[in-house]
Design a protein around this motif. Sequence first.
Motif, PDB file in Angstrom:
ATOM      1  N   TYR A  26       0.698  -1.067   0.103  1.00 43.93           N
ATOM      2  CA  TYR A  26       0.024  -0.084   0.038  1.00 43.93           C
ATOM      3  C   TYR A  26       0.963   1.237  -0.015  1.00 43.93           C
ATOM      4  N   LYS A  31      -4.176   9.224   0.372  1.00 46.74           N
ATOM      5  CA  LYS A  31      -4.887   8.472   1.017  1.00 46.74           C
ATOM      6  C   LYS A  31      -4.947   8.646   2.564  1.00 46.74           C
ATOM      7  N   ALA A  98      -7.768   0.562   9.308  1.00 49.52           N
ATOM      8  CA  ALA A  98      -8.667   0.762   7.933  1.00 49.52           C
ATOM      9  C   ALA A  98      -7.647   1.768   7.181  1.00 49.52           C
ATOM     10  N   THR A 100      -7.898   3.827   3.052  1.00 47.23           N
ATOM     11  CA  THR A 100      -8.705   4.121   1.910  1.00 47.23           C
ATOM     12  C   THR A 100      -7.861   4.215   0.685  1.00 47.23           C
ATOM     13  N   ASP A 101      -8.453   4.004  -0.640  1.00 43.49           N
ATOM     14  CA  ASP A 101      -7.931   4.160  -1.777  1.00 43.49           C
ATOM     15  C   ASP A 101      -7.648   5.560  -2.086  1.00 43.49           C
ATOM     16  N   CYS A 109     -11.479  12.476   4.146  1.00 43.05           N
ATOM     17  CA  CYS A 109     -11.824  11.232   3.810  1.00 43.05           C
ATOM     18  C   CYS A 109     -12.969  10.969   4.370  1.00 43.05           C
ATOM     19  N   SER A 112     -17.162   6.397   4.417  1.00 47.75           N
ATOM     20  CA  SER A 112     -17.346   5.266   3.423  1.00 47.75           C
ATOM     21  C   SER A 112     -16.231   5.157   2.423  1.00 47.75           C
ATOM     22  N   ASP A 113     -15.100   5.749   2.399  1.00 48.21           N
ATOM     23  CA  ASP A 113     -13.810   5.634   1.653  1.00 48.21           C
ATOM     24  C   ASP A 113     -13.240   4.701   2.037  1.00 48.21           C
ATOM     25  N   PHE A 114     -13.274   4.277   3.369  1.00 47.56           N
ATOM     26  CA  PHE A 114     -12.367   3.046   4.058  1.00 47.56           C
ATOM     27  C   PHE A 114     -12.814   1.672   3.444  1.00 47.56           C
ATOM     28  N   HIS A 115     -11.961   1.221   2.660  1.00 44.42           N
ATOM     29  CA  HIS A 115     -12.057   0.132   1.687  1.00 44.42           C
ATOM     30  C   HIS A 115     -11.406  -1.249   2.247  1.00 44.42           C
ATOM     31  N   TYR A 116     -10.308  -0.827   2.843  1.00 42.99           N
ATOM     32  CA  TYR A 116      -9.478  -1.861   3.380  1.00 42.99           C
ATOM     33  C   TYR A 116      -9.304  -1.989   4.865  1.00 42.99           C
ATOM     34  N   TRP A 117      -9.609  -3.116   5.571  1.00 44.98           N
ATOM     35  CA  TRP A 117      -9.884  -3.243   7.049  1.00 44.98           C
ATOM     36  C   TRP A 117      -9.048  -4.444   7.617  1.00 44.98           C
TER      37      TRP A 117
END
Length: 127
Positions: A26, A31, A98, A100-101, A109, A112-117
């Motif tokens: 990452y 981000k 978490a 984000t992209d 951010c 809802s922007d946090f996609h990786y947990w």
Amino acid sequence: VQLVQSGGGSVEAGGSLRLSCRVSGYSIRYKCLGWFRQTPTKEREDVARILVDGTIRRGIFSATSFTMSKESVDDNTFNLYLQMSNLNYEDTGVYYCAATDDVGRGNHCYTSDFHYWGQGTQVTVSS
């Protein structure tokens, strides 16, 4: 992208804990990173986050001290930490790191922007 958490556990009220999160594969550029928690009485809460410009913003304001920090290992790997002090019973819950992209818009951010947990870490505070 992988987020692997460690730390947590059980502590008496007034005690301290440090959570760790290893982020790999990452690049942090443009981000956000964050710590969230899920408690028995509340929906997911924003504990603290690092914004696009590196500013650290705290999401919970209480007697408990939450300090978020970041340590770079290489360009695509780093560690996140959440130092918690003066914990109380209401801090009991599952804590998640978490990421984000690329949000593509300014510094902020949304949750809802946090996609990786991360997988989550249980924190239990006894009174």
